[in-house]
Motif scaffolding. Structure first.
Motif, PDB file in Angstrom:
ATOM      1  N   PHE A  21       0.832  -1.202   0.000  1.00  0.00           N
ATOM      2  CA  PHE A  21       0.000   0.000   0.000  1.00  0.00           C
ATOM      3  C   PHE A  21       0.869   1.256   0.000  1.00  0.00           C
ATOM      4  CE2 PHE A  21      -2.651   3.301   1.838  1.00  0.00           C
ATOM      5  CZ  PHE A  21      -3.887   3.081   1.240  1.00  0.00           C
ATOM      6  N   LYS A  22       1.875   1.275   0.868  1.00  0.00           N
ATOM      7  CA  LYS A  22       2.747   2.451   0.939  1.00  0.00           C
ATOM      8  C   LYS A  22       3.565   2.613  -0.337  1.00  0.00           C
ATOM      9  CE  LYS A  22       3.137   2.821   5.948  1.00  0.00           C
ATOM     10  NZ  LYS A  22       4.038   2.811   7.125  1.00  0.00           N
ATOM     11  N   PHE A  23       3.942   1.501  -0.939  1.00  0.00           N
ATOM     12  CA  PHE A  23       4.696   1.584  -2.190  1.00  0.00           C
ATOM     13  C   PHE A  23       3.877   2.291  -3.267  1.00  0.00           C
ATOM     14  CE2 PHE A  23       5.575  -0.162  -6.400  1.00  0.00           C
ATOM     15  CZ  PHE A  23       6.931   0.095  -6.529  1.00  0.00           C
ATOM     16  N   HIS A  24       2.599   1.944  -3.344  1.00  0.00           N
ATOM     17  CA  HIS A  24       1.752   2.501  -4.404  1.00  0.00           C
ATOM     18  C   HIS A  24       1.278   3.917  -4.103  1.00  0.00           C
ATOM     19  CE1 HIS A  24       1.468  -0.915  -7.061  1.00  0.00           C
ATOM     20  NE2 HIS A  24       1.109  -1.719  -6.074  1.00  0.00           N
ATOM     21  N   THR A  53       0.214   5.496  -9.418  1.00  0.00           N
ATOM     22  CA  THR A  53      -0.974   5.227  -8.597  1.00  0.00           C
ATOM     23  C   THR A  53      -1.160   6.249  -7.486  1.00  0.00           C
ATOM     24  OG1 THR A  53       0.427   3.704  -7.337  1.00  0.00           O
ATOM     25  CG2 THR A  53      -1.021   2.746  -9.010  1.00  0.00           C
ATOM     26  N   ASN A  54      -0.114   7.018  -7.183  1.00  0.00           N
ATOM     27  CA  ASN A  54      -0.186   7.992  -6.090  1.00  0.00           C
ATOM     28  C   ASN A  54      -0.602   9.345  -6.650  1.00  0.00           C
ATOM     29  OD1 ASN A  54       0.012   9.226  -3.606  1.00  0.00           O
ATOM     30  ND2 ASN A  54       2.228   9.523  -3.740  1.00  0.00           N
ATOM     31  N   GLN A  55      -1.897   9.470  -6.933  1.00  0.00           N
ATOM     32  CA  GLN A  55      -2.434  10.700  -7.498  1.00  0.00           C
ATOM     33  C   GLN A  55      -3.560  11.206  -6.596  1.00  0.00           C
ATOM     34  OE1 GLN A  55      -3.376  10.470 -11.724  1.00  0.00           O
ATOM     35  NE2 GLN A  55      -2.074   8.657 -11.932  1.00  0.00           N
ATOM     36  N   GLU A 100      -9.918   6.856  -5.745  1.00  0.00           N
ATOM     37  CA  GLU A 100     -10.549   5.561  -6.004  1.00  0.00           C
ATOM     38  C   GLU A 100      -9.524   4.449  -6.160  1.00  0.00           C
ATOM     39  OE1 GLU A 100     -10.713   7.880  -9.992  1.00  0.00           O
ATOM     40  OE2 GLU A 100     -10.806   8.274  -7.833  1.00  0.00           O
ATOM     41  N   TYR A 101      -8.266   4.826  -6.491  1.00  0.00           N
ATOM     42  CA  TYR A 101      -7.233   3.804  -6.643  1.00  0.00           C
ATOM     43  C   TYR A 101      -7.014   3.051  -5.334  1.00  0.00           C
ATOM     44  CZ  TYR A 101      -5.828   5.676 -11.232  1.00  0.00           C
ATOM     45  OH  TYR A 101      -5.793   6.066 -12.540  1.00  0.00           O
ATOM     46  N   PHE A 102      -6.785   3.800  -4.240  1.00  0.00           N
ATOM     47  CA  PHE A 102      -6.488   3.093  -2.987  1.00  0.00           C
ATOM     48  C   PHE A 102      -7.757   2.546  -2.337  1.00  0.00           C
ATOM     49  CE2 PHE A 102      -6.625   7.614  -1.624  1.00  0.00           C
ATOM     50  CZ  PHE A 102      -7.537   7.559  -0.586  1.00  0.00           C
ATOM     51  N   PHE A 103      -8.898   3.209  -2.529  1.00  0.00           N
ATOM     52  CA  PHE A 103     -10.140   2.644  -2.002  1.00  0.00           C
ATOM     53  C   PHE A 103     -10.457   1.308  -2.687  1.00  0.00           C
ATOM     54  CE2 PHE A 103     -11.579   7.109  -0.763  1.00  0.00           C
ATOM     55  CZ  PHE A 103     -11.425   6.868   0.592  1.00  0.00           C
ATOM     56  N   THR A 104     -10.286   1.283  -3.995  1.00  0.00           N
ATOM     57  CA  THR A 104     -10.569   0.055  -4.742  1.00  0.00           C
ATOM     58  C   THR A 104      -9.622  -1.063  -4.337  1.00  0.00           C
ATOM     59  OG1 THR A 104     -11.378   1.343  -6.630  1.00  0.00           O
ATOM     60  CG2 THR A 104     -10.752  -0.944  -7.048  1.00  0.00           C
ATOM     61  N   LEU A 105      -8.345  -0.713  -4.124  1.00  0.00           N
ATOM     62  CA  LEU A 105      -7.376  -1.738  -3.732  1.00  0.00           C
ATOM     63  C   LEU A 105      -7.753  -2.348  -2.382  1.00  0.00           C
ATOM     64  CD1 LEU A 105      -4.770  -3.247  -4.305  1.00  0.00           C
ATOM     65  CD2 LEU A 105      -3.521  -1.400  -3.160  1.00  0.00           C
ATOM     66  N   VAL A 106      -8.157  -1.511  -1.432  1.00  0.00           N
ATOM     67  CA  VAL A 106      -8.520  -2.020  -0.101  1.00  0.00           C
ATOM     68  C   VAL A 106      -9.742  -2.931  -0.190  1.00  0.00           C
ATOM     69  CG1 VAL A 106      -9.385  -1.366   2.180  1.00  0.00           C
ATOM     70  CG2 VAL A 106      -7.475  -0.117   1.170  1.00  0.00           C
ATOM     71  N   THR A 107     -10.773  -2.507  -0.921  1.00  0.00           N
ATOM     72  CA  THR A 107     -11.969  -3.352  -1.037  1.00  0.00           C
ATOM     73  C   THR A 107     -11.653  -4.643  -1.793  1.00  0.00           C
ATOM     74  OG1 THR A 107     -12.615  -2.076  -3.010  1.00  0.00           O
ATOM     75  CG2 THR A 107     -13.597  -1.440  -0.912  1.00  0.00           C
ATOM     76  N   THR A 108     -10.765  -4.555  -2.783  1.00  0.00           N
ATOM     77  CA  THR A 108     -10.363  -5.767  -3.504  1.00  0.00           C
ATOM     78  C   THR A 108      -9.629  -6.717  -2.574  1.00  0.00           C
ATOM     79  OG1 THR A 108     -10.167  -4.526  -5.573  1.00  0.00           O
ATOM     80  CG2 THR A 108      -9.056  -6.648  -5.465  1.00  0.00           C
ATOM     81  N   TRP A 109      -8.721  -6.180  -1.771  1.00  0.00           N
ATOM     82  CA  TRP A 109      -8.013  -7.012  -0.794  1.00  0.00           C
ATOM     83  C   TRP A 109      -8.983  -7.664   0.185  1.00  0.00           C
ATOM     84  CZ3 TRP A 109      -3.384  -3.275   0.583  1.00  0.00           C
ATOM     85  CH2 TRP A 109      -2.363  -3.456  -0.357  1.00  0.00           C
ATOM     86  N   LYS A 148     -10.128  -4.248  10.135  1.00  0.00           N
ATOM     87  CA  LYS A 148      -9.706  -2.995  10.761  1.00  0.00           C
ATOM     88  C   LYS A 148      -8.362  -2.523  10.218  1.00  0.00           C
ATOM     89  CE  LYS A 148     -10.102  -2.702  15.260  1.00  0.00           C
ATOM     90  NZ  LYS A 148     -10.076  -3.088  16.686  1.00  0.00           N
ATOM     91  N   ARG A 149      -7.419  -3.461  10.073  1.00  0.00           N
ATOM     92  CA  ARG A 149      -6.087  -3.068   9.613  1.00  0.00           C
ATOM     93  C   ARG A 149      -6.129  -2.504   8.199  1.00  0.00           C
ATOM     94  NH1 ARG A 149      -1.663  -4.852  12.533  1.00  0.00           N
ATOM     95  NH2 ARG A 149      -2.297  -5.179  14.692  1.00  0.00           N
ATOM     96  N   LEU A 150      -6.881  -3.151   7.315  1.00  0.00           N
ATOM     97  CA  LEU A 150      -6.947  -2.655   5.942  1.00  0.00           C
ATOM     98  C   LEU A 150      -7.659  -1.309   5.871  1.00  0.00           C
ATOM     99  CD1 LEU A 150      -7.611  -5.732   3.627  1.00  0.00           C
ATOM    100  CD2 LEU A 150      -5.470  -4.671   4.293  1.00  0.00           C
ATOM    101  N   VAL A 151      -8.749  -1.176   6.619  1.00  0.00           N
ATOM    102  CA  VAL A 151      -9.471   0.101   6.615  1.00  0.00           C
ATOM    103  C   VAL A 151      -8.591   1.201   7.183  1.00  0.00           C
ATOM    104  CG1 VAL A 151     -11.441   1.341   7.589  1.00  0.00           C
ATOM    105  CG2 VAL A 151     -11.749  -0.957   6.678  1.00  0.00           C
ATOM    106  N   ASN A 152      -7.768   0.866   8.170  1.00  0.00           N
ATOM    107  CA  ASN A 152      -6.862   1.871   8.731  1.00  0.00           C
ATOM    108  C   ASN A 152      -5.846   2.358   7.707  1.00  0.00           C
ATOM    109  OD1 ASN A 152      -7.821   2.282  11.333  1.00  0.00           O
ATOM    110  ND2 ASN A 152      -6.792   0.467  12.132  1.00  0.00           N
ATOM    111  N   LEU A 153      -5.487   1.505   6.745  1.00  0.00           N
ATOM    112  CA  LEU A 153      -4.607   1.965   5.665  1.00  0.00           C
ATOM    113  C   LEU A 153      -5.287   3.074   4.870  1.00  0.00           C
ATOM    114  CD1 LEU A 153      -3.186  -1.425   4.296  1.00  0.00           C
ATOM    115  CD2 LEU A 153      -2.019   0.233   5.758  1.00  0.00           C
TER     116      LEU A 153
END
Length: 734
Positions: free
Chosen positions: A270-273, A281-283, A288-297, A328-333
């Motif tokens: 997550f931090k890498f992206h 990806t860091n825009q 939506e990029y990081f929200f989508t990644l978390v929900t996908t995970w 909780k951990r993923l949402v905290n990201l």
């Protein structure tokens, strides 16, 4: 933003977890009630309250019985305590006796049997040497077995051997060793375990990383777990080894080490992206990029945590819910990333970016709900309750909404029907601008209802009320500039006012708004959340409908002027058989205007307008013709014939058209009753009228109705009867 420690650390105590589950169950029960039917809604509330009362009564009974048994239990505990104290005292006494007797025996043997004592000491020394040799061999064997298991990837065997190594000093061979010897063995074991664990940890984590790389874990898409069962089982075994090793590494403070190992994979990626510089990806404009990644995970990796990792944690008798901890951990990201963005003043000041992240956070919250994410877990939307962020959000909503309303009204299709191609299915005939406005208000609600702070929700609710008031004012201004009630946009705005009032009425009974309104009123008032706004919209609608109906009355009054100018005092036809020709233009005008109303006003609201126009027709005929005209009996009979033969049937036909809202036209309406009975009175033969007029002057008001009923006339006062007779010009006595 990791709040997985402290007071919110998962799991909760049994009592707190029970309380949380009861709260969630209660919220779900209330949310499932039919709020559109108040009787059914409050009936459901009463049923829930009755169930809660029954539960409370059951718990109180259990508590009562427990309290009844407490004295006996307390007495039993005190008995056991006394027995333990006696046993302890006896044990201490036995130890002292043993020490004294042992010392006495040694002194006696040293005095009487020194040679035997020397042999005993030699035996003890040999036993000590044996224990040392046995310990060394056992230690070497276990270390070798661990090495073999490691190289053979027998991770379950490794765990078993590691446990035996750690517990080596508890072997029955060492039961007769002294405390000093045991302490020395334990120190040796600890040193060996410490050095061994460092290498094992390195080797196991390397093997674990190899597997995760091989299967591309964490998964970022739909995965068939049956195809990876071997690798996942191996990962699970390695994690169990790591968990066992960590327990004996001198750092026992964190029992979730294997979770930390797993979460580090997600956090690192997550931090890498999303924190690295120059990452595509860091825009900031693409949350939506990081929200989508978390929900996908969450969706792709949940089975691994629930089915594999949970079993490892369960073996340690831990109450940790791995699924909840993982969520909780993923949402905290995501929370950490959103907080990082919101801490930038430039980001918050850019309404395009800020609005976009609000929308994406909303979608993310809805996705979390679909995963069964508990309401009391960390939430992204909690960040938007910060005072500075909340104020910025409200400012943005005010200005963006005002601009959006201007755009809606100025749109070239603003006053076109929203379902132009299938308008027959739209009972509200809502124009596009009103439909878009309600959609916009619904969108505002969908955003702020997920805020966890009721005070923040109340601020948005007040903002929403203000927008509804401003929109109503804009509609009134547009109506004031309309050229005619019969042309666009007057009918369209009437439909909009009615539709918005209906929507507000529905929203007033929604549980979300009831909760907010109760907070604002502090429970001192019982009312719908939007009742005041709804009443104002309905009031404006009624005002403008009255203006439309008044215009209707003025236009048909012009058409009836020629009819009113007929010489009704000199009609000679003994019995009416034909309609007066000048009546036709009046009838056509009524037909045309009612037709316009029927096609332009929504079915849902038209019944009231039908009622008012129906009444207006009777008023126009009565006030502009009947009350201003002198009649003879035959003239009044002709007019009565015209009304009953043409006007009444026309009204029936206009108000009962197929596939339209049905209005039950009836001549029992007070104005129609007055009109028809006045004409019946005026049409009485002259002799009857003369006698009745004379009698009316002598009888009291209370007897008027009884006197008129035999003539088929009713609902006229004495004053009205005498007034009508004064319009007769053929009542002179010859």
């Amino acid at each position: 933003m990791d709040d997985s420690r402290g007071s919110d650390h998962f799991p909760l105590s049994p009592a707190k977890e029970f309380e949380r589950q009861e709260h969630v169950h209660l919220r779900n029960q209330i949310a499932s009630l039919n709020w559109k039917n108040l009787q059914e809604y409050f009936g459901g509330i009463r049923k829930i309250a009755a169930e809660l009362d029954a539960k409370i009564m059951g718990y109180e009974e259990e508590i009562h019985f427990v309290r009844l048994n407490l004295p006996a239990k307390l007495k039993e505990v005190r008995k056991y305590k006394q027995e333990l104290q006696e046993m302890r005292a006896q044990l201490v006494e036995n130890v002292e006796i043993y020490g004294r007797e042992r010392e006495a025996i040694l002194q006696k043997m040293e005095k009487d049997y020194p040679d035997i004592l020397e042999k005993i000491k030699n035996i003890m020394e040999k036993r000590k040497q044996y224990c040392q040799l046995y310990f060394d061999r056992k230690l070497d064997d276990l270390c070798s077995d661990i090495e073999i298991c490691l190289h053979a990837h027998d991770f379950l065997g490794l765990v078993k051997k590691h446990v035996q190594l750690v517990m080596l000093t508890r072997d029955e061979t060492f039961l007769h060793c002294s405390e000093e010897e045991i302490a020395e063995f334990m120190e040796t074991v600890d040193d060996k375990v410490s050095s061994l664990n460092q290498r094992l940890y390195k080797e196991l984590t390397s093997a674990f990383n190899d597997i995760t790389t091989q299967i591309k874990f964490p998964f970022e898409g739909s995965v068939d777990y049956s195809g990876y069962s071997e690798q996942l089982e191996k990962m699970s075994n390695i994690l169990q080894c790591l968990h066992e090793i960590k327990q004996w590494s001198g750092d026992n403070g964190d029992r979730l080490t294997i979770l930390e190992i797993l979460f580090s994979l997600f956090e690192k990626r997550f931090k890498f992206h999303f924190y690295g510089e120059n990452r595509p990806t860091n825009q900031p404009e693409k949350p939506e990029y990081f929200f989508t990644l978390v929900t996908t995970w969450l969706g792709a990796n949940m089975p691994f945590f629930a089915d594999y990792v949970q079993k490892i944690v369960d073996r340690t008798n831990s109450e940790v819910c791995v699924k909840g901890e993982f969520q909780k951990r993923l949402v905290n990201l995501a929370i950490g990333k959103v907080e990082y963005l919101l801490d930038s003043d430039d980001f918050v000041a850019n309404w395009s970016l800020f609005s976009h992240i609000v929308d994406e956070a909303l979608n993310f919250e809805l996705d979390l709900n679909s995963f069964g994410y508990p309401q009391d877990f960390p939430r992204v939307f909690s960040l938007f309750c910060r005072t500075d962020i909340l104020n910025a959000w409200l400012r943005m909503e005010r200005e963006v909404t005002a601009s959006a309303i201007d755009s809606l009204i100025l749109n070239e299709n603003a006053f076109k029907n929203r379902y132009r191609e299938v308008s027959d299915v739209d009972t509200f005939l809502v124009p596009e601008f009103a439909d878009s406005f309600i959609t916009m208000m619904q969108s505002v609600l969908n955003r702020y209802k997920l805020l966890p702070d009721i005070h923040a929700q109340a601020l948005f609710f007040k903002h929403q009320l203000m927008i509804f008031d401003e929109f109503r004012t804009r509609l009134v201004q547009i109506l004031g500039q309309a050229e005619s009630p019969w042309t666009e946009p007057f009918p369209q705005i009437l439909n909009s006012l009615w539709y918005i009032a209906i929507v507000l009425n529905d929203w007033s009974s929604m549980s979300e708004f009831i909760h907010i309104q109760n907070y604002i009123d502090s429970g001192n008032r019982i009312r719908g959340a939007f009742d005041d706004s709804k009443n104002l919209y309905h009031h404006v609608w009624l005002q403008k409908v009255t203006a439309l109906v008044n215009s209707f009355g003025q236009m048909i009054a012009l058409e009836i002027e020629e009819y009113a100018k007929q010489k009704w005092f000199s009609v000679t036809t003994s019995k009416p058989s034909e309609v007066t020709p000048s009546m036709y233009s009046f009838l056509r005008k009524i037909r045309d205007l009612i037709g316009k109303i029927t096609t332009s006003i929504s079915d849902n609201s038209i019944k009231k307008i039908y009622e008012m126009t129906c009444r207006m027709v009777a008023i126009v005929i009565m006030d502009d013709v009947v009350k201003r005209t002198n009649f003879n009996g035959k003239g009044a009979a002709q007019m009565l014939y015209d009304v009953e033969t043409c006007v009444v049937p026309l009204m029936h036909s206009l108000y009962t058209r197929p596939n339209r809202a049905y209005f039950d036209f009836t001549v029992e309406e007070p104005k129609w009753t007055e009109l028809l009975n006045s004409l019946k009175l005026l049409a009485l033969p002259a002799p009857t009228a003369i006698l009745l007029k004379d009698e009316m002057g002598k009888i009291p008001e209370q007897m008027v109705e009884d006197r008129l009923n035999p003539l088929g006339i009713r609902s006229l006062t004495k004053e009205e009867v005498l007034g009508r007779f004064n319009q007769r010009c053929d009542l002179t006595i010859r």
